[in-house]
Design a protein around this motif. Structure first.
Motif, mmCIF file in Angstrom:
data_model
loop_
_atom_site.group_PDB
_atom_site.id
_atom_site.type_symbol
_atom_site.label_atom_id
_atom_site.label_comp_id
_atom_site.label_asym_id
_atom_site.label_seq_id
_atom_site.Cartn_x
_atom_site.Cartn_y
_atom_site.Cartn_z
ATOM 1 N N PRO A 269 0.814 -1.232 0.000
ATOM 2 C CA PRO A 269 0.000 0.000 0.000
ATOM 3 C C PRO A 269 0.844 1.279 0.000
ATOM 4 O O PRO A 269 1.985 1.287 0.461
ATOM 5 C CB PRO A 269 -0.805 -0.115 1.304
ATOM 6 N N ASP A 270 0.249 2.343 -0.516
ATOM 7 C CA ASP A 270 0.965 3.614 -0.683
ATOM 8 C C ASP A 270 1.410 4.238 0.636
ATOM 9 O O ASP A 270 2.283 5.119 0.632
ATOM 10 C CB ASP A 270 0.072 4.633 -1.423
ATOM 11 N N ASP A 271 0.798 3.820 1.760
ATOM 12 C CA ASP A 271 1.201 4.444 3.028
ATOM 13 C C ASP A 271 2.444 3.800 3.645
ATOM 14 O O ASP A 271 2.883 4.203 4.727
ATOM 15 C CB ASP A 271 0.037 4.459 4.037
ATOM 16 N N VAL A 272 3.029 2.825 2.959
ATOM 17 C CA VAL A 272 4.301 2.263 3.425
ATOM 18 C C VAL A 272 5.401 3.309 3.214
ATOM 19 O O VAL A 272 5.543 3.857 2.120
ATOM 20 C CB VAL A 272 4.637 0.959 2.671
ATOM 21 N N ILE A 273 6.160 3.578 4.271
ATOM 22 C CA ILE A 273 7.152 4.668 4.206
ATOM 23 C C ILE A 273 8.205 4.374 3.132
ATOM 24 O O ILE A 273 8.802 3.298 3.120
ATOM 25 C CB ILE A 273 7.827 4.871 5.573
ATOM 26 N N GLY A 274 8.386 5.330 2.248
ATOM 27 C CA GLY A 274 9.424 5.242 1.230
ATOM 28 C C GLY A 274 9.009 4.534 -0.048
ATOM 29 O O GLY A 274 9.755 4.532 -1.022
ATOM 30 N N ILE A 275 7.798 3.971 -0.090
ATOM 31 C CA ILE A 275 7.476 3.099 -1.228
ATOM 32 C C ILE A 275 7.354 3.905 -2.528
ATOM 33 O O ILE A 275 7.763 3.433 -3.599
ATOM 34 C CB ILE A 275 6.226 2.224 -0.944
ATOM 35 N N GLU A 276 6.827 5.122 -2.416
ATOM 36 C CA GLU A 276 6.705 5.908 -3.647
ATOM 37 C C GLU A 276 8.087 6.282 -4.181
ATOM 38 O O GLU A 276 8.334 6.221 -5.391
ATOM 39 C CB GLU A 276 5.817 7.128 -3.409
ATOM 40 N N ALA A 277 8.986 6.632 -3.277
ATOM 41 C CA ALA A 277 10.367 6.940 -3.693
ATOM 42 C C ALA A 277 11.020 5.702 -4.306
ATOM 43 O O ALA A 277 11.709 5.791 -5.328
ATOM 44 C CB ALA A 277 11.170 7.436 -2.496
ATOM 45 N N LEU A 278 10.785 4.544 -3.718
ATOM 46 C CA LEU A 278 11.397 3.309 -4.236
ATOM 47 C C LEU A 278 10.868 2.978 -5.628
ATOM 48 O O LEU A 278 11.623 2.536 -6.501
ATOM 49 C CB LEU A 278 11.147 2.146 -3.268
ATOM 50 N N ARG A 279 9.565 3.225 -5.843
ATOM 51 C CA ARG A 279 8.999 2.987 -7.189
ATOM 52 C C ARG A 279 9.689 3.885 -8.219
ATOM 53 O O ARG A 279 10.011 3.452 -9.331
ATOM 54 C CB ARG A 279 7.491 3.265 -7.180
#
Ligand code: THG
Length: 371
Positions: A269-279
């Motif tokens: 899910p998008d609320d996992v810290i850092g996941i958007e940056a990792l994508r």
């Protein structure tokens, strides 16, 4: 050299008396505790691990407990790996990243119950991080450090030793899975785990007053296999390719750069810290990668005290983060955190305190053929 003062700031492990009695010769600070780093016979300690069985005080692998209705949610928000299918009794190696996708710890996450998780952390204060995240997101969870101290039994004979103590059920444990046990009234958990690729177990002591007792029980049971003291071994772990967070990464390192891609799930899910940056990092492609370096020369070099520049044709292409004498290759080897333009097989130079040493980039894990 001035000495490093031992002080209450460096918490002693419950196995401290035991390792002193075994003749520990050096400690290193880790998680504001003392990690034994040798018992005076480096090669014996290496062979014990790779050819027999060794026991290690790894109480510095401190546990951060998440307890309460939101424990599972907090664990997931902290870890860039899908934990939704984890079951009670299972552990997973996870990447904890900050909001920019920088790796800030790489613990083993253990699911104790639906509302209780432990993060068995590497050398950074995830307790503080977890408390902050839980409070900022108004989660119903308590973050604390329980009285838990891992003792590792590692090496090809570790399974026989641990099964002789606890029974054959431990032979069926899958990697990072664990179960409850008790010895002479000492509450324990037994996990198939440990910071080596030689196979083994970690025994989580849950009563810090019984460290010496547990040490002596394992030592006595292991006698038929010539068990002896050792410690997280730099030669074996570099040969095998295990990451030392803080030693092999800097303040900008993301999990893709240090071979942790298989432990990252981009569809959490998008609320996992850092996941958007990792994508985004994944989409753009990381700038550095971690390769092995084999240096020329078949004499052991003195200790690796800092990161060394890695050069190609005189130009800096990255860093040699940690290096060691390898008993397996009989060469000095290390990890390179280098530009993705560098490839396996490339010739490099390593600048060690002004001395330029030729070397070659290799695949990880290292094999004797890489010499
Ligand atoms: N055990 C426990 N806690 C720990 C460590 C441990 N905390 C600190 C540190 N070690 C955390 N870091 C790691 C790094 C690598 C591994 C475990 C913990 C590891 N990795 C294997 C690998 O990368 O090949 C296997 C991973 C897998 O296949 O899932 O074992 O050692 N309690």
């Amino acid at each position: 050299m001035p000495e490093l003062a031992v002080h209450t700031r460096l918490r002693r492990s419950p196995y401290y008396e035991a390792t002193v009695a075994e003749g520990v010769t050096a400690f290193i600070p880790y998680n504001a505790m003392l990690l034994p780093l040798g018992f005076g016979q480096p090669e014996v300690e290496y062979r014990r691990l790779t050819e027999g069985v060794s026991m290690w005080d790894v109480a510095v692998e401190r546990q951060i407990q998440l307890l309460g209705p939101d424990a599972g949610r907090l664990a997931q928000v902290l870890c860039a790996r899908d934990l939704s299918k984890a079951v009670v009794g299972q552990g997973k190696y996870v990447a904890i990243c900050d909001h920019d996708g920088v790796l800030i710890n790489d613990p083993v996450a253990l699911k104790l119950s639906d509302d209780c998780w432990w993060l068995s952390i590497a050398d950074s204060d995830i307790g503080l991080w977890a408390r902050c995240v839980a409070a900022e997101r108004a989660m119903d969870v308590e973050v604390s450090e329980p009285d838990v101290s891992p003792l590792a039994v590692q090496g090809p004979d570790a399974e026989d030793v641990v099964a002789s103590i606890f029974g054959d059920w431990v032979r069926d444990l899958k990697y990072f899975w664990f179960g409850d046990a008790e010895l002479e009234g000492i509450p324990l958990k037994v996990a198939r785990s440990g910071w080596s690729k030689q196979g083994g177990f970690e025994i989580y002591l849950m009563d810090g007053s019984r460290g010496l007792d547990l040490w002596n029980i394992i030592k006595e049971a292991g006698e038929p296999w010539n068990i002896g003291p050792s410690y997280p071994n730099p030669s074996e772990r570099i040969e095998s390719g295990l990451l030392s967070w803080g030693g092999d990464c800097d303040a900008n390192t993301n999990p893709f750069e240090v071979r942790l891609e298989r432990f990252v799930d981009l569809d959490v899910p998008d609320d996992v810290i850092g996941i958007e940056a990792l994508r985004q990092i994944k989409a753009e492609g990381p700038k550095r990668h971690q390769l092995g370096i084999v240096l020329e020369g078949d004499e052991p070099r003195s200790g690796h005290m800092q990161w060394y520049d890695v050069l190609m044709g005189g130009e800096r292409v990255g860093d040699m983060t940690n290096g060691t004498w390898s008993y397996k290759l009989e060469r000095n080897i290390g990890f390179g955190l280098v530009s993705v333009d560098c490839q396996i097989g490339d010739s490099v130079e390593v600048n060690k305190d002004g001395e330029v040493i030729p070397g070659r980039l290799t695949d990880i894990p290292f094999s004797r053929e890489d010499r």
